[in-house]
Motif scaffolding. Structure first.
Motif, PDB file in Angstrom:
ATOM      1  N   GLU A 158       0.862  -1.056   0.035  1.00  0.00           N
ATOM      2  CA  GLU A 158      -0.074  -0.041  -0.003  1.00  0.00           C
ATOM      3  C   GLU A 158       1.027   1.241  -0.037  1.00  0.00           C
ATOM      4  OE1 GLU A 158      -3.023   0.487  -0.428  1.00  0.00           O
ATOM      5  OE2 GLU A 158      -3.742  -1.498  -0.718  1.00  0.00           O
ATOM      6  N   ALA A 191       0.390   4.022  -2.787  1.00  0.00           N
ATOM      7  CA  ALA A 191       0.093   5.465  -2.466  1.00  0.00           C
ATOM      8  C   ALA A 191       1.257   6.454  -3.116  1.00  0.00           C
ATOM      9  CB  ALA A 191       0.211   5.609  -0.849  1.00  0.00           C
ATOM     10  N   ARG A 196       0.349   6.763  -6.698  1.00  0.00           N
ATOM     11  CA  ARG A 196      -0.746   7.877  -6.865  1.00  0.00           C
ATOM     12  C   ARG A 196      -0.279   9.322  -6.614  1.00  0.00           C
ATOM     13  NH1 ARG A 196      -3.232   4.065  -3.031  1.00  0.00           N
ATOM     14  NH2 ARG A 196      -4.421   2.645  -4.153  1.00  0.00           N
ATOM     15  N   ARG A 197       0.735   9.430  -5.741  1.00  0.00           N
ATOM     16  CA  ARG A 197       1.177  10.884  -5.459  1.00  0.00           C
ATOM     17  C   ARG A 197       1.857  11.527  -6.855  1.00  0.00           C
ATOM     18  NH1 ARG A 197       1.083  13.241  -0.482  1.00  0.00           N
ATOM     19  NH2 ARG A 197       1.923  15.258  -1.595  1.00  0.00           N
TER      20      ARG A 197
END
Length: 337
Positions: A121, A125, A128-129
């Protein structure tokens, strides 16, 4: 042991000036930041050829100087040694908040370890950033699994500045099989875009002299003869170089047109002037940095080719009826809602 080169982020803090890059034949020569993401159990075949393409491109582009066209960093979730599927250990840099500024291109290695990596995860994450500020994301074979797990496949810039600006921060995600030639094609496409078809051809000949037939469609003429194709190629060049100090005459050179003819053709083809097109591309990146980074407004203005904070504030109030600081606060409130 294969060792990646750390990204030189200090260069990103310099203001954008006319002397920060070299343009020859309409091709920008400023350093571009490339990241290759590895994980335990990844395949080194595709990732290795990608790294080698940019290494050779640097040698050919330098032409006896110390200037490099690409700065390549090798990344993994935790940094340190990553064990590839061939049992070769590769030294990597860890994921860092500094990466949120994004890259010119991010390659994601393929390999049987992709499924395990896709369950991390923290890694998802991070993807995605960085994806919003990364112009090109290219998974190699199973690397697409990570993008699917992060729900990023097929996404574009979230804020709409018109269809002509939707690709100003990043291009479509492209998936390639885990193969020497296809991995090389992904990297060579960027070399051709940035440095021209001749250097791309020379890179291919040095690394894979027997692959000319497979690479010929990619390494054909950079521009077609149709004026509309030339305008669209110049529009892509404006998007890709919008953070730099460039002029409309530079774009006209890319299209191989006189400036007067280029202005007329561009408005006819794109429905907007080249100056407004460039401004919208810069605003798209500015909005992304205001939302996703802690950079001061003045530094964002310099980094996106908008001059300084005062000029950016005037443009924002005129175009968006709000100040950059107010936009930052509002967008973060909406994101947290």
């Amino acid at each position: 042991m294969f060792r990646g080169k750390s990204m030189a982020y200090a260069t990103l803090d310099l203001p954008v000036t006319s002397g920060s890059h070299i343009v020859r034949g309409g091709i920008s020569r400023e350093v571009r930041h490339i990241a290759i993401l590895l994980y335990d159990g990844c395949s080194l075949l595709g990732a290795g050829i990608v790294a080698e393409v940019f290494h050779v491109a640097n040698e050919l582009a330098a032409s006896g100087t110390r200037n490099e066209a690409y700065d390549v960093c090798i990344l993994s979730a935790d940094g340190g040694n990553v064990t590839c599927s061939s049992s070769v250990r590769v030294w990597t840099d860890g994921l860092d908040a500094r990466h949120y500024i994004g890259f010119d291109a991010l390659f994601i290695a393929g390999g049987k370890g992709a499924c395990n990596a896709a369950s991390d995860e923290r890694l998802l994450a991070w993807l995605r950033r960085v994806h919003g500020n990364t112009r090109t994301i290219r998974p190699i074979a199973e690397g697409r699994t990570l993008l699917e797990a992060a729900s990023l496949c097929g996404q574009r810039v979230p804020r709409d500045f018109g269809s002509y600006a939707m690709q100003s921060v990043r291009e479509d995600v492209i998936s390639d099989p885990d193969d020497r030639v296809d991995s090389m094609k992904s990297a060579l496409a960027l070399v051709k875009r940035d440095l021209g078809v001749e250097i791309a051809r020379n890179v291919a000949e040095r690394l894979m002299p027997d692959s000319g037939g497979n690479l010929m469609p990619l390494l054909g003429d950079a521009l077609g003869s149709d004026p509309a194709d030339k305008v669209r190629a110049a529009a892509r060049w404006l998007q890709e170089n919008c953070q730099r100090s460039i002029s409309i005459s530079d774009a006209a050179q890319v299209a191989a047109m006189s400036e007067r003819n280029f202005l007329r053709r561009f408005k006819l083809e794109m429905g907007i002037t080249p100056s407004d097109y460039l401004l919208h591309a810069r605003l798209a990146i500015t909005c992304s940095l205001l939302t996703d980074s802690e950079l001061p407004v003045d530094k964002i203005a310099r980094r996106t080719g908008m001059g300084n904070g005062d000029r950016l504030a005037k443009i924002f109030r005129k175009r968006m009826m709000i100040s950059p600081t107010e936009y930052r606060q509002q967008s973060r409130r909406e994101a947290g809602a």
